[in-house]
Design a protein around this motif. Structure first.
Motif, PDB file in Angstrom:
ATOM      1  N   UNK A  65     -67.823   7.770  27.930  1.00  0.00           N
ATOM      2  CA  UNK A  65     -68.732   6.871  28.642  1.00  0.00           C
ATOM      3  C   UNK A  65     -69.511   5.987  27.675  1.00  0.00           C
ATOM      4  N   UNK A  66     -69.840   6.547  26.516  1.00  0.00           N
ATOM      5  CA  UNK A  66     -70.641   5.803  25.524  1.00  0.00           C
ATOM      6  C   UNK A  66     -69.874   4.606  24.973  1.00  0.00           C
ATOM      7  N   UNK A  67     -68.583   4.751  24.757  1.00  0.00           N
ATOM      8  CA  UNK A  67     -67.791   3.666  24.172  1.00  0.00           C
ATOM      9  C   UNK A  67     -67.774   2.422  25.075  1.00  0.00           C
ATOM     10  N   UNK A  68     -67.404   2.559  26.364  1.00  0.00           N
ATOM     11  CA  UNK A  68     -67.447   1.354  27.210  1.00  0.00           C
ATOM     12  C   UNK A  68     -68.855   0.808  27.393  1.00  0.00           C
ATOM     13  N   UNK A  69     -69.847   1.683  27.396  1.00  0.00           N
ATOM     14  CA  UNK A  69     -71.228   1.213  27.542  1.00  0.00           C
ATOM     15  C   UNK A  69     -71.621   0.337  26.356  1.00  0.00           C
ATOM     16  N   UNK A  70     -71.278   0.763  25.148  1.00  0.00           N
ATOM     17  CA  UNK A  70     -71.587  -0.028  23.948  1.00  0.00           C
ATOM     18  C   UNK A  70     -70.827  -1.354  23.970  1.00  0.00           C
ATOM     19  N   UNK A  71     -69.564  -1.322  24.375  1.00  0.00           N
ATOM     20  CA  UNK A  71     -68.763  -2.551  24.441  1.00  0.00           C
ATOM     21  C   UNK A  71     -69.380  -3.553  25.412  1.00  0.00           C
ATOM     22  N   UNK A 120     -73.737   1.745  36.309  1.00  0.00           N
ATOM     23  CA  UNK A 120     -72.911   2.890  36.711  1.00  0.00           C
ATOM     24  C   UNK A 120     -72.584   3.788  35.520  1.00  0.00           C
ATOM     25  N   UNK A 121     -72.319   3.190  34.362  1.00  0.00           N
ATOM     26  CA  UNK A 121     -72.018   3.986  33.167  1.00  0.00           C
ATOM     27  C   UNK A 121     -73.238   4.783  32.719  1.00  0.00           C
ATOM     28  N   UNK A 122     -74.404   4.153  32.768  1.00  0.00           N
ATOM     29  CA  UNK A 122     -75.645   4.852  32.403  1.00  0.00           C
ATOM     30  C   UNK A 122     -75.885   6.018  33.347  1.00  0.00           C
ATOM     31  N   UNK A 123     -75.643   5.788  34.634  1.00  0.00           N
ATOM     32  CA  UNK A 123     -75.821   6.853  35.622  1.00  0.00           C
ATOM     33  C   UNK A 123     -74.889   8.027  35.327  1.00  0.00           C
TER      34      UNK A 123
END
Length: 280
Positions: A65-71, A120-123
């Motif tokens: 989840x962290x990888x797409x959030x950073x991108x 949504x990713x943060x959630x």
């Protein structure tokens, strides 16, 4: 997490397909590398907590989840300064004087779409972090779960509203007010306990009943805020209090609260010999 290893051009374009460029063209990706570092730093500082940064590498779900959030966050933070142009394959960087940047409305629409994905990713990350022992006591946990109404999808499922960044910001503000109203009914002590249990994933069945009823109240308050000018649904509040009072053994924190003591304080009874009678 080693960003240079984890976030390649291919990985970045997988999560932000609008920025996809021909294989040899790395202009967008290269100009975003510093932004990825900033996005990762902000994610750790505001969401994960520096104390639990290692959990990202140790927890496969968190890392995924962290990888797409950073991108996505890295792109959103920078895209307005890139002079983007809409091409057949996505948004590229303007490279000739004869090419005009994409219109503000197109860029705004792209940013809004990606920002919803961020929410949504943060959630999802919060749901994983709740399972990490100790995270629930951090300031990041308190900041990201300030009320029962902390999940963006609740705006859709409970309020029946379209999720937009603006609507979510408005809902969060209303939720804080609604939470204060709930404190007046379930007590500050029990509210604090419930929020701590939410952050640590330790609610029991009795707690869940109160949280569910409270969420319905909060959703009603948010949905009708403009029509009612912020007046709460008193009937829904009474239902919550009725649950607490009817099953007192299941709610010891409420029963030991100052609010409970005030509600059940013995009223003064006039005596025949009293020089003055009090009517209450």
């Amino acid at each position: 997490m080693d960003l240079k290893t984890e976030i390649t051009k291919t990985v970045f374009e997988t999560y932000v397909p609008a920025a996809k460029m021909p294989e040899r063209n790395t202009s967008v990706f290269e100009r975003l590398e510093a932004s990825f570092q900033t996005a990762y730093f902000m994610m750790v500082r505001n969401l994960v907590s520096p104390e639990f940064e290692t959990a990202i590498d140790n927890n496969a779900n968190l890392k995924s989840l962290a990888i797409p959030l950073v991108c996505i966050d890295g792109f959103v933070r920078t895209c307005r300064t890139l002079d983007l142009v809409l091409t057949a394959t996505g948004f590229g960087i303007v490279s000739t004087e004869s090419t005009a940047p994409a219109s503000k409305s197109r860029v705004d629409a792209l940013i809004e779409e990606l920002s919803i994905q961020e929410l949504d990713l943060i959630d999802e990350m919060i749901q994983e972090l709740i399972k990490v022992d100790g995270w629930g006591q951090t300031e990041q946990a308190k900041n990201n779960i300030p009320t029962f109404f902390y999940r963006p999808q609740q705006l859709k499922t409970l309020c029946g509203k379209v999720l937009t960044t603006q609507a979510w910001q408005f809902a969060k503000g209303c939720a804080v007010t609604a939470s204060a109203l709930l404190c007046n009914e379930i007590s500050n002590e029990y509210m604090d306990e419930l929020l701590e249990k939410l952050r640590t994933g330790s609610t029991n069945n009795a707690d869940i009943i109160i949280i569910d009823k409270s969420l319905r109240f909060m959703a009603d308050f948010i949905s009708n805020y403009e029509q009612t000018k912020g007046c709460p649904n008193e009937a829904m509040l009474r239902q919550i209090v009725h649950q607490l009072e009817s099953y007192r053994d299941s709610y010891p924190t409420y029963c030991s609260s100052k609010l409970y003591a005030s509600r059940h304080a013995e009223r003064y009874k006039n005596k025949k010999e009293d020089p003055t009678f009090f009517f209450m």
